[in-house]
Design a protein around this motif. Sequence first.
Motif, PDB file in Angstrom:
ATOM      1  N   ASP A 241      50.888  36.318  44.151  1.00 46.46           N
ATOM      2  CA  ASP A 241      50.036  36.547  45.514  1.00 46.46           C
ATOM      3  C   ASP A 241      48.566  36.122  45.060  1.00 46.46           C
ATOM      4  OD1 ASP A 241      48.805  38.796  44.426  1.00 46.46           O
ATOM      5  OD2 ASP A 241      49.959  40.228  45.583  1.00 46.46           O
ATOM      6  N   HIS A 242      47.534  35.941  46.062  1.00 41.52           N
ATOM      7  CA  HIS A 242      46.159  35.732  45.682  1.00 41.52           C
ATOM      8  C   HIS A 242      45.610  36.827  44.901  1.00 41.52           C
ATOM      9  CE1 HIS A 242      41.811  35.776  46.768  1.00 41.52           C
ATOM     10  NE2 HIS A 242      41.988  34.475  46.724  1.00 41.52           N
ATOM     11  N   ASP A 243      45.573  37.890  45.096  1.00 37.56           N
ATOM     12  CA  ASP A 243      44.949  38.690  43.982  1.00 37.56           C
ATOM     13  C   ASP A 243      45.430  38.898  42.594  1.00 37.56           C
ATOM     14  OD1 ASP A 243      43.227  39.621  46.041  1.00 37.56           O
ATOM     15  OD2 ASP A 243      44.308  41.507  46.622  1.00 37.56           O
ATOM     16  N   LYS A 244      46.745  38.367  42.380  1.00 41.71           N
ATOM     17  CA  LYS A 244      47.411  38.488  41.171  1.00 41.71           C
ATOM     18  C   LYS A 244      47.062  37.046  40.482  1.00 41.71           C
ATOM     19  CE  LYS A 244      50.988  41.818  41.865  1.00 41.71           C
ATOM     20  NZ  LYS A 244      52.475  41.893  41.979  1.00 41.71           N
TER      21      LYS A 244
ATOM     22  N   LEU B  22      44.199  35.400  40.879  1.00 36.69           N
ATOM     23  CA  LEU B  22      43.129  35.373  40.598  1.00 36.69           C
ATOM     24  C   LEU B  22      42.752  36.420  39.182  1.00 36.69           C
ATOM     25  CD1 LEU B  22      40.590  35.845  43.716  1.00 36.69           C
ATOM     26  CD2 LEU B  22      41.334  33.691  42.440  1.00 36.69           C
ATOM     27  N   ASP B  23      43.629  37.664  39.285  1.00 39.64           N
ATOM     28  CA  ASP B  23      43.555  38.224  38.051  1.00 39.64           C
ATOM     29  C   ASP B  23      44.188  37.655  36.642  1.00 39.64           C
ATOM     30  OD1 ASP B  23      43.493  41.385  36.782  1.00 39.64           O
ATOM     31  OD2 ASP B  23      45.738  40.841  36.746  1.00 39.64           O
TER      32      ASP B  23
ATOM     33  N   ASP C 139      38.681  29.369  43.180  1.00 40.59           N
ATOM     34  CA  ASP C 139      39.992  29.829  44.101  1.00 40.59           C
ATOM     35  C   ASP C 139      40.092  28.792  45.054  1.00 40.59           C
ATOM     36  OD1 ASP C 139      41.415  31.429  45.829  1.00 40.59           O
ATOM     37  OD2 ASP C 139      39.959  32.865  46.435  1.00 40.59           O
TER      38      ASP C 139
END
Length: 415
Positions: A361-364, A366-367, A379
Amino acid sequence: MRSLFFITHPSQAMKDTPKSTSVQYDFDKIIDRSTSNCVKTGALKGVFGRADLIPLWVADMDFETPPFIIDALQDRLRHPVLGYTMIPQEYPQAIMDWVKDIHHWQVRKEWLSYIPGIVKGIALVIDALTPKDARVCIQSPVYHPFRLVPQGLGREVVYNPLILDEENGLYRMDFDNLDSVTSDPRCKVLILSNPHNPSGTMWDGDTLRRVASICHRNGVLVISDEIHCEMALWGRPHIPYATVSEEAASGSITFMAPTKTFNIAGVVSSYSIIPDDGLRGKFHSYLKAMEMDSPTIFAPVATMAAYSTGGKEWRRQMLSYIEGNILFTEKFFRERIPGIKVLRPEASYLVWLDCRGLGLDHDKLLDLFVNKAHLALNDGEMFGREGAGFMRLNVGCPRSILEKAYGLLEGALIQ
């Protein structure tokens, strides 16, 4: 409107470019930019929350600015007075000659005006030529100031999302939707990214003619941002929007600049090209009233130097190196990180990475890039919701930096 000269584009973008090898430029040289107040390194902490990242985001290159541009600026600085300065007589002719030689478009002196940056130019057009309740159409995923600028000026942004052709990794336009969106009488402007940022898709003549026909019928002004036009790759010719038809020429404002190609974004040396008399008169009057058509001392100097004879050879070598970086990127990801698909750009040093195969997902996502691989990329969602699962990679740097960065990403995925 005066009659225009429409031309047939050659099959090779660099067909007429001399291939002298008397000067070899070093694109492998690593340059420390950390002491130059550049956004690419200086803003890492503020944007990504940490500074220990390899910067592969902001759209400028990590190559040395061509020496003939540096020399021209230094020559000007040898004069001890930096006072009010007129635009050199040679400045418009240098632009006209370059646009004719590179893009095969015969523009006229009166069509030209300096503008203080392309994003600022978009803002100036919207402010000068649209009412406060106007709607502005953009084609997402697309360069985020296309959305932020109209919104900042109180205009409503409406969308004509692009369609990704999964087979060839390029985008195409949804013409039925474009006609529907622009048929709204409140829709006054379409901001066109030509070539497209972030994907690097180059629009062909048929596509541009259909856009022109739709926008002409619906009374919509087209702002064609062509800042990446001189970065056309693989021998493809760039087609300026205003050259495809009388409808396109009569209802458009084209923005160009040497800044991407010659790595001089900090100089701010953009210009507009407006063939239509009435449209040009309104916009030029607006610029003149605010003295926005008056460049700094250094913008014409840098532009004329970039568009000199040496500029063609530097451009040829730079594009060849960028193509090599893209091929290296494709090979590395295909063989070692197959979960990320590299969409080959037709123009520019910006590469659109399809990371949806990683299943994050988006947060993962970026992480993974920021905190695990220690890489700073743009992003994909900043370009619109259609960019979800994508990242924008800048390969305008020495290949050794890319090799290190990709190794870090590979290692982060193995963890």
